[in-house]
Design a protein around this motif. Structure first.
Motif, mmCIF file in Angstrom:
data_model
loop_
_atom_site.group_PDB
_atom_site.id
_atom_site.type_symbol
_atom_site.label_atom_id
_atom_site.label_comp_id
_atom_site.label_asym_id
_atom_site.label_seq_id
_atom_site.Cartn_x
_atom_site.Cartn_y
_atom_site.Cartn_z
ATOM 1 N N ALA A 186 0.843 -1.158 -0.092
ATOM 2 C CA ALA A 186 0.112 -0.116 0.045
ATOM 3 C C ALA A 186 0.695 1.060 -0.015
ATOM 4 C CB ALA A 186 -0.937 0.035 1.180
ATOM 5 N N PRO A 187 0.178 2.345 -0.259
ATOM 6 C CA PRO A 187 1.091 3.588 -0.220
ATOM 7 C C PRO A 187 1.921 3.807 1.082
ATOM 8 C CG PRO A 187 -0.922 4.040 -1.391
ATOM 9 C CD PRO A 187 -1.011 2.578 -0.817
ATOM 10 N N TYR A 188 1.110 3.558 2.089
ATOM 11 C CA TYR A 188 1.793 3.901 3.538
ATOM 12 C C TYR A 188 3.013 2.890 3.548
ATOM 13 C CZ TYR A 188 2.574 2.579 8.406
ATOM 14 O OH TYR A 188 3.161 2.379 9.320
ATOM 15 N N PHE A 207 8.704 1.717 3.754
ATOM 16 C CA PHE A 207 9.974 0.973 3.276
ATOM 17 C C PHE A 207 11.042 2.006 2.941
ATOM 18 C CE2 PHE A 207 11.465 -1.789 -0.519
ATOM 19 C CZ PHE A 207 12.757 -2.178 0.401
ATOM 20 N N ALA A 208 10.736 3.119 2.194
ATOM 21 C CA ALA A 208 11.703 4.269 1.774
ATOM 22 C C ALA A 208 12.477 4.589 3.145
ATOM 23 C CB ALA A 208 11.041 5.263 1.155
ATOM 24 N N ALA A 254 2.909 13.099 9.028
ATOM 25 C CA ALA A 254 1.944 14.125 9.404
ATOM 26 C C ALA A 254 1.405 14.693 8.401
ATOM 27 C CB ALA A 254 2.635 14.909 10.424
ATOM 28 N N ARG A 255 2.490 14.916 7.198
ATOM 29 C CA ARG A 255 2.205 15.704 6.336
ATOM 30 C C ARG A 255 1.132 15.018 5.116
ATOM 31 N NH1 ARG A 255 7.625 16.684 6.406
ATOM 32 N NH2 ARG A 255 8.109 15.253 4.701
ATOM 33 N N VAL A 256 1.496 13.768 4.969
ATOM 34 C CA VAL A 256 0.922 13.123 4.105
ATOM 35 C C VAL A 256 -0.656 12.639 4.664
ATOM 36 C CG1 VAL A 256 0.672 10.857 2.571
ATOM 37 C CG2 VAL A 256 2.776 11.857 2.987
ATOM 38 N N ASP A 257 -0.800 12.159 5.740
ATOM 39 C CA ASP A 257 -2.034 11.977 6.674
ATOM 40 C C ASP A 257 -2.774 10.664 5.818
ATOM 41 O OD1 ASP A 257 -3.915 11.734 8.714
ATOM 42 O OD2 ASP A 257 -4.999 13.712 8.070
ATOM 43 N N PHE A 258 -2.203 9.771 5.807
ATOM 44 C CA PHE A 258 -2.797 8.577 4.935
ATOM 45 C C PHE A 258 -4.125 8.265 5.486
ATOM 46 C CE2 PHE A 258 1.755 7.570 4.059
ATOM 47 C CZ PHE A 258 1.644 7.509 2.681
ATOM 48 N N ARG A 259 -5.185 8.002 4.622
ATOM 49 C CA ARG A 259 -6.413 7.623 4.820
ATOM 50 C C ARG A 259 -6.254 6.248 5.152
ATOM 51 N NH1 ARG A 259 -7.093 9.549 -0.267
ATOM 52 N NH2 ARG A 259 -7.582 7.463 -0.718
ATOM 53 N N THR A 292 -3.707 2.311 3.288
ATOM 54 C CA THR A 292 -2.718 1.307 4.279
ATOM 55 C C THR A 292 -3.265 -0.018 3.972
ATOM 56 O OG1 THR A 292 -4.151 1.255 6.052
ATOM 57 C CG2 THR A 292 -2.692 2.905 5.770
ATOM 58 N N SER A 293 -2.349 -0.912 4.561
ATOM 59 C CA SER A 293 -2.927 -2.521 4.511
ATOM 60 C C SER A 293 -3.658 -2.736 5.997
ATOM 61 C CB SER A 293 -1.600 -3.565 4.436
ATOM 62 O OG SER A 293 -0.586 -3.121 5.378
#
Length: 455
Positions: free
Chosen positions: A97-99, A104-105, A303-308, A312-313
């Motif tokens: 997922a994007p999160y 991982f980065a 905090a900047r991205v604030d994933f919905r 996420t998984s």
């Protein structure tokens, strides 16, 4: 005489530059100048595996092990007395997922700060696909390797190997992935055949051969027998870590379980055998300052991205045809009938679960959010930091399920059996001392205070 002197100085300069490049190679840091004819330093190979996105233990239990912060401290301690080659056998991402990609980065940036020499492509890395892996290699500077994974066109996914100079030793590092983890867009060759084929191209280029092997236990032991050319084979994922042992000329072992353990192999002199151990990264190992900064940087990015939740998984997979009223109503709706229960709840740790995250600055992390909120990823439930004010604690519906239908017509059964929900968060990892009966008694509650509301 002048010409001779000039050539001599140039040769001396070239020698200095060459040594600097070798010592600056990732994984082998410069060490204090040794006296002439002093014995070589020991060579240590330290390998992690199956980090699964764990930059740091979540902190729900004081007994949790692992994390990049402790890993860096341990590696630096060993570097004080040995030349260290640090590598990862794969399995570092926690998902696709994007999160998970962002995390991982951050893991890779932490590895780069530790001067990791090679990161093998494991199952989780392969799931991300060729484009993502190559992009992360460019953006983080981490050297991915895989000797047996090719892209859809048949080209090597990443570098087949790396040869790293550690002190007086040239160490060739190869990496393999089990064919069972092949996915669309990637081709996985038989590990043994791939290693034996590639080793022939490295003849004379190395003194020690290390293979990072992301193979299940039954495949790992067979693989060791196929590659007697290897001095060391370190693998995972296995059901549990395997202490280093010797099969023929090869010393091998495995580490697993969210990066809680490291395999530490060492040879004190070139004429001695390899020895090794499995190291648990427990709380007695201090956190490393550079890795603490990496963690802070990651949390600032979160905090900047604030994933919905759906990025996420952790969000639950829902059926397409949900029943009417399958929606989180909130504690205030429960208060209509269950006044005493809700009043008692406000005094429990569940009612202050969000604050415990805020105090640790981990409230921005979806991994923590999904157990410290109500209805994570469910209709009407917690979706992101923006919904924390109303749903940022473990409320009634975290256990009883989305209950809009029940709040409108109390005769309608709540969605979940609460007794079945505890272990979804209070698992062995996060609550090692959780014992259902005694914990259940602490939150026992019952009939509605306002039975007139019940139809």
């Amino acid at each position: 005489m002048g010409a001779t002197l000039k050539i001599g100085r140039r040769a001396e300069l070239l020698l200095v530059v060459s040594c600097a490049v070798a010592l600056a190679a990732p994984g082998c840091r410069p060490y204090p100048e040794l006296a002439v004819n002093s014995p070589p330093r020991p060579l240590a190979v330290i390998v992690s595996c199956d980090t699964a996105g764990w930059i740091v233990p979540c902190g729900c239990s004081s007994k949790q092990a692992g994390g990049l912060l402790r890993r860096a401290t341990y590696v630096n301690q060993i570097r004080g007395g040995a030349d260290v080659l640090l590598a990862d056998a794969g399995g570092a991402p926690g998902g696709v997922a994007p999160y998970d990609r962002l995390k991982f980065a951050a893991v890779l940036r932490g590895e780069a700060a530790m001067d990791v020499s090679a990161h093998n492509v494991g199952a989780a890395e392969a799931e991300l696909g060729a484009a993502v892996i190559r992009d992360l290699a460019r953006s983080t500077g981490v050297s991915f390797i895989s000797t047996n994974v090719r892209d859809a066109e048949g080209n090597p996914l990443v570098s087949l190997s790396r040869v790293v100079t550690c002190g007086s030793q040239r160490v060739a590092v190869l990496g393999v992935l089990s064919p069972r983890y092949a996915r669309p867009g990637l081709q996985v060759d038989p590990p043994g055949d791939a290693v034996l084929k590639h080793v022939t191209t490295l003849k004379g280029a190395y003194d020690q051969l290390v293979v990072l092997a992301y193979l299940p236990e039954e495949e790992l032991e067979l693989f060791v027998g196929q590659v007697p050319e290897a001095d060391l084979v370190i693998g995972g994922p296995t059901l549990q870590s395997i202490a280093p042992r010797r099969t023929g000329p090869t010393t091998w072992g495995a580490v697993t379980n969210k990066g809680k353990f490291l395999a530490h192999l060492q040879r004190d002199r070139p004429d001695l055998e390899w020895t090794g151990k499995i190291v648990e990264l427990g709380a007695e190992i201090a956190d490393h300052a550079a890795q603490e900064q990496n963690l802070r940087d990651f949390r600032e990015e979160l905090a900047r991205v604030d994933f919905r939740a759906d990025q996420t998984s952790f969000a639950p997979r829902l059926a397409r045809d949900l029943p009417a009223g399958f929606e989180v109503a909130g504690v205030e709706a429960c208060m209509t009938c269950h006044v005493d229960d809700c009043t008692e709840w406000r005094e429990t740790r569940h009612a202050h679960a969000w604050q415990t995250l805020v105090e640790k600055s981990s409230h921005v992390d979806p991994y923590c959010q999904h157990c410290h909120t109500t209805g994570y990823g469910l209709p009407g439930g917690f979706t992101s930091l923006a919904s924390a004010e109303l749903l940022g604690n473990v409320g009634c519906e975290a256990c009883h399920g989305p209950s809009r239908a029940h709040s409108l017509r109390p005769a309608t059964q709540t969605a979940y059996n609460a007794r079945d929900r505890c272990r979804s968060c209070h698992d062995v990892e996060n609550s090692p001392e959780f014992e259902f009966d005694s914990f259940w008694d602490q939150i026992a509650h019952g009939l509605p205070t306002n039975p007139a509301k019940v139809e």
